[in-house]
Write a protein that holds these residues in place. Structure first.
Motif, PDB file in Angstrom:
ATOM      1  N   LEU A  68       0.824  -1.213   0.000  1.00 54.49           N
ATOM      2  CA  LEU A  68       0.000   0.000   0.000  1.00 54.49           C
ATOM      3  C   LEU A  68       0.860   1.266   0.000  1.00 54.49           C
ATOM      4  O   LEU A  68       0.502   2.251  -0.656  1.00 54.49           O
ATOM      5  CB  LEU A  68      -0.941  -0.005   1.204  1.00 54.49           C
ATOM      6  CG  LEU A  68      -2.053  -1.049   1.152  1.00 54.49           C
ATOM      7  CD1 LEU A  68      -2.829  -1.055   2.463  1.00 54.49           C
ATOM      8  CD2 LEU A  68      -2.975  -0.799  -0.018  1.00 54.49           C
ATOM      9  N   LEU A  69       1.981   1.256   0.705  1.00 55.15           N
ATOM     10  CA  LEU A  69       2.904   2.386   0.656  1.00 55.15           C
ATOM     11  C   LEU A  69       3.454   2.586  -0.749  1.00 55.15           C
ATOM     12  O   LEU A  69       3.619   3.705  -1.218  1.00 55.15           O
ATOM     13  CB  LEU A  69       4.067   2.181   1.628  1.00 55.15           C
ATOM     14  CG  LEU A  69       3.835   2.542   3.069  1.00 55.15           C
ATOM     15  CD1 LEU A  69       5.048   2.160   3.904  1.00 55.15           C
ATOM     16  CD2 LEU A  69       3.535   4.017   3.213  1.00 55.15           C
ATOM     17  N   MET A 119      12.129   5.812  -0.555  1.00 53.09           N
ATOM     18  CA  MET A 119      12.087   6.727   0.593  1.00 53.09           C
ATOM     19  C   MET A 119      10.783   6.575   1.389  1.00 53.09           C
ATOM     20  O   MET A 119      10.796   6.674   2.615  1.00 53.09           O
ATOM     21  CB  MET A 119      12.249   8.173   0.138  1.00 53.09           C
ATOM     22  CG  MET A 119      13.615   8.473  -0.397  1.00 53.09           C
ATOM     23  SD  MET A 119      14.885   8.073   0.820  1.00 53.09           S
ATOM     24  CE  MET A 119      16.187   7.516  -0.226  1.00 53.09           C
ATOM     25  N   PHE A 120       9.654   6.321   0.719  1.00 51.36           N
ATOM     26  CA  PHE A 120       8.396   6.066   1.429  1.00 51.36           C
ATOM     27  C   PHE A 120       8.537   4.836   2.320  1.00 51.36           C
ATOM     28  O   PHE A 120       8.053   4.819   3.449  1.00 51.36           O
ATOM     29  CB  PHE A 120       7.250   5.855   0.429  1.00 51.36           C
ATOM     30  CG  PHE A 120       6.421   7.060   0.158  1.00 51.36           C
ATOM     31  CD1 PHE A 120       5.130   7.160   0.642  1.00 51.36           C
ATOM     32  CD2 PHE A 120       6.920   8.101  -0.611  1.00 51.36           C
ATOM     33  CE1 PHE A 120       4.351   8.268   0.392  1.00 51.36           C
ATOM     34  CE2 PHE A 120       6.163   9.216  -0.872  1.00 51.36           C
ATOM     35  CZ  PHE A 120       4.872   9.308  -0.369  1.00 51.36           C
ATOM     36  N   GLY A 121       9.195   3.796   1.826  1.00 48.11           N
ATOM     37  CA  GLY A 121       9.386   2.573   2.616  1.00 48.11           C
ATOM     38  C   GLY A 121      10.292   2.788   3.815  1.00 48.11           C
ATOM     39  O   GLY A 121      10.044   2.259   4.902  1.00 48.11           O
ATOM     40  N   ILE A 122      11.351   3.565   3.634  1.00 51.31           N
ATOM     41  CA  ILE A 122      12.238   3.862   4.762  1.00 51.31           C
ATOM     42  C   ILE A 122      11.499   4.683   5.811  1.00 51.31           C
ATOM     43  O   ILE A 122      11.610   4.427   7.014  1.00 51.31           O
ATOM     44  CB  ILE A 122      13.519   4.571   4.272  1.00 51.31           C
ATOM     45  CG1 ILE A 122      14.379   3.577   3.496  1.00 51.31           C
ATOM     46  CG2 ILE A 122      14.304   5.159   5.441  1.00 51.31           C
ATOM     47  CD1 ILE A 122      15.604   4.167   2.864  1.00 51.31           C
ATOM     48  N   ALA A 123      10.720   5.670   5.353  1.00 46.16           N
ATOM     49  CA  ALA A 123       9.935   6.475   6.291  1.00 46.16           C
ATOM     50  C   ALA A 123       8.927   5.600   7.035  1.00 46.16           C
ATOM     51  O   ALA A 123       8.723   5.761   8.245  1.00 46.16           O
ATOM     52  CB  ALA A 123       9.225   7.599   5.553  1.00 46.16           C
ATOM     53  N   GLY A 124       8.309   4.656   6.323  1.00 45.48           N
ATOM     54  CA  GLY A 124       7.366   3.737   6.962  1.00 45.48           C
ATOM     55  C   GLY A 124       8.037   2.863   8.001  1.00 45.48           C
ATOM     56  O   GLY A 124       7.479   2.607   9.077  1.00 45.48           O
ATOM     57  N   SER A 125       9.274   2.398   7.733  1.00 41.00           N
ATOM     58  CA  SER A 125       9.959   1.566   8.710  1.00 41.00           C
ATOM     59  C   SER A 125      10.435   2.382   9.906  1.00 41.00           C
ATOM     60  O   SER A 125      10.392   1.894  11.033  1.00 41.00           O
ATOM     61  CB  SER A 125      11.137   0.805   8.123  1.00 41.00           C
ATOM     62  OG  SER A 125      11.632   1.331   6.976  1.00 41.00           O
ATOM     63  N   MET A 134      11.247  -1.390  18.057  1.00 40.18           N
ATOM     64  CA  MET A 134      12.458  -1.503  17.250  1.00 40.18           C
ATOM     65  C   MET A 134      12.502  -2.791  16.436  1.00 40.18           C
ATOM     66  O   MET A 134      12.909  -2.780  15.282  1.00 40.18           O
ATOM     67  CB  MET A 134      13.682  -1.417  18.161  1.00 40.18           C
ATOM     68  CG  MET A 134      14.957  -1.390  17.410  1.00 40.18           C
ATOM     69  SD  MET A 134      14.986   0.040  16.343  1.00 40.18           S
ATOM     70  CE  MET A 134      16.654   0.516  16.517  1.00 40.18           C
ATOM     71  N   VAL A 135      12.071  -3.889  17.009  1.00 42.00           N
ATOM     72  CA  VAL A 135      12.112  -5.170  16.297  1.00 42.00           C
ATOM     73  C   VAL A 135      11.170  -5.134  15.094  1.00 42.00           C
ATOM     74  O   VAL A 135      11.541  -5.550  13.991  1.00 42.00           O
ATOM     75  CB  VAL A 135      11.749  -6.338  17.247  1.00 42.00           C
ATOM     76  CG1 VAL A 135      11.667  -7.646  16.489  1.00 42.00           C
ATOM     77  CG2 VAL A 135      12.770  -6.438  18.359  1.00 42.00           C
ATOM     78  N   TYR A 136       9.965  -4.605  15.274  1.00 43.86           N
ATOM     79  CA  TYR A 136       9.027  -4.518  14.155  1.00 43.86           C
ATOM     80  C   TYR A 136       9.511  -3.517  13.103  1.00 43.86           C
ATOM     81  O   TYR A 136       9.316  -3.716  11.907  1.00 43.86           O
ATOM     82  CB  TYR A 136       7.631  -4.137  14.652  1.00 43.86           C
ATOM     83  CG  TYR A 136       6.943  -5.267  15.376  1.00 43.86           C
ATOM     84  CD1 TYR A 136       6.600  -6.428  14.703  1.00 43.86           C
ATOM     85  CD2 TYR A 136       6.643  -5.162  16.722  1.00 43.86           C
ATOM     86  CE1 TYR A 136       5.982  -7.473  15.356  1.00 43.86           C
ATOM     87  CE2 TYR A 136       6.010  -6.201  17.386  1.00 43.86           C
ATOM     88  CZ  TYR A 136       5.692  -7.353  16.703  1.00 43.86           C
ATOM     89  OH  TYR A 136       5.073  -8.393  17.347  1.00 43.86           O
ATOM     90  N   GLY A 137      10.157  -2.452  13.543  1.00 44.51           N
ATOM     91  CA  GLY A 137      10.745  -1.506  12.594  1.00 44.51           C
ATOM     92  C   GLY A 137      11.846  -2.159  11.775  1.00 44.51           C
ATOM     93  O   GLY A 137      11.975  -1.911  10.570  1.00 44.51           O
ATOM     94  N   PHE A 138      12.644  -3.016  12.443  1.00 42.31           N
ATOM     95  CA  PHE A 138      13.684  -3.748  11.721  1.00 42.31           C
ATOM     96  C   PHE A 138      13.064  -4.680  10.679  1.00 42.31           C
ATOM     97  O   PHE A 138      13.547  -4.752   9.553  1.00 42.31           O
ATOM     98  CB  PHE A 138      14.554  -4.554  12.700  1.00 42.31           C
ATOM     99  CG  PHE A 138      15.487  -5.494  12.001  1.00 42.31           C
ATOM    100  CD1 PHE A 138      16.626  -5.016  11.382  1.00 42.31           C
ATOM    101  CD2 PHE A 138      15.206  -6.852  11.934  1.00 42.31           C
ATOM    102  CE1 PHE A 138      17.483  -5.884  10.716  1.00 42.31           C
ATOM    103  CE2 PHE A 138      16.045  -7.717  11.272  1.00 42.31           C
ATOM    104  CZ  PHE A 138      17.196  -7.235  10.663  1.00 42.31           C
TER     105      PHE A 138
END
Length: 182
Positions: A68-69, A119-125, A134-138
């Motif tokens: 979706l992102l 960049m959208f994916g990095i911002a989402g993470s 942090m684990v889910y962000g990883f």
């Protein structure tokens, strides 16, 4: 000024008035590389970040969020560039997620589109790491990186054609992109 002329050509020409120069496809080797990156991210998270099996299973829910992102970034870029977006059924097996445009894109516009998705994916993470953990962000970042490998490689492959200064355009195709000369 030159880009305005090429966008005029894009609307007036069809795929039959262009010559296929090169085709970038997503093959089994790329799927293997992505599987290795995903498996190593699970192993790293389990050993270094203390992720449990339940956390790893729940993190698989980030893959539709990434899709979706990708669609949001694609529609945002198409809106800003006045392009007509569309979606195709090959979304589940394509690194481009099925998001396409009817128009031909210059190499420069195509690279902007792909970088905006990245960049959208990095911002989402980063958002996920800040709000969920942090684990889910990883996991969100590792899924995003693994799913972006074909797109990133295509961006760097196209860089050599961009320097060639010839009239080349990009067209989204089934399971890949085509590089066409005008």
């Amino acid at each position: 000024m030159r880009e305005k002329n090429s966008s005029k050509l894009d609307k007036n020409h069809t795929v039959y008035s262009h010559t296929l120069f090169y085709r970038y496809r997503w093959g089994f080797i790329m799927i293997g590389i992505q599987a290795v990156v995903l498996a190593s991210s699970f192993l790293f998270a389990k050993q270094q970040l203390g992720a449990t099996n339940t956390m790893m299973f729940h993190s698989l829910g980030f893959i539709p969020i990434l899709w979706l992102l990708q669609g949001l970034s694609f529609f945002t870029f198409c809106y800003a560039a006045a392009l007509s977006p569309r979606w195709h059924i090959d979304a589940l097996v394509s690194p481009w997620g099925g998001w396409r445009t009817h128009n031909f894109l210059s190499i420069h516009h195509y690279q902007q589109l792909e970088w905006s998705f990245f960049m959208f994916g990095i911002a989402g993470s980063l958002f996920t790491a800040a709000w969920v953990g942090m684990v889910y962000g990883f996991f969100m970042f590792s899924f995003h990186f693994a799913l972006s490998i074909p797109r990133i490689l295509t961006i760097f492959r196209l860089q050599k054609w961009k320097k060639a200064n010839s009239q080349l355009v990009i067209k989204h195709e089934h399971l890949g992109i085509g590089l066409y000369s005008i």
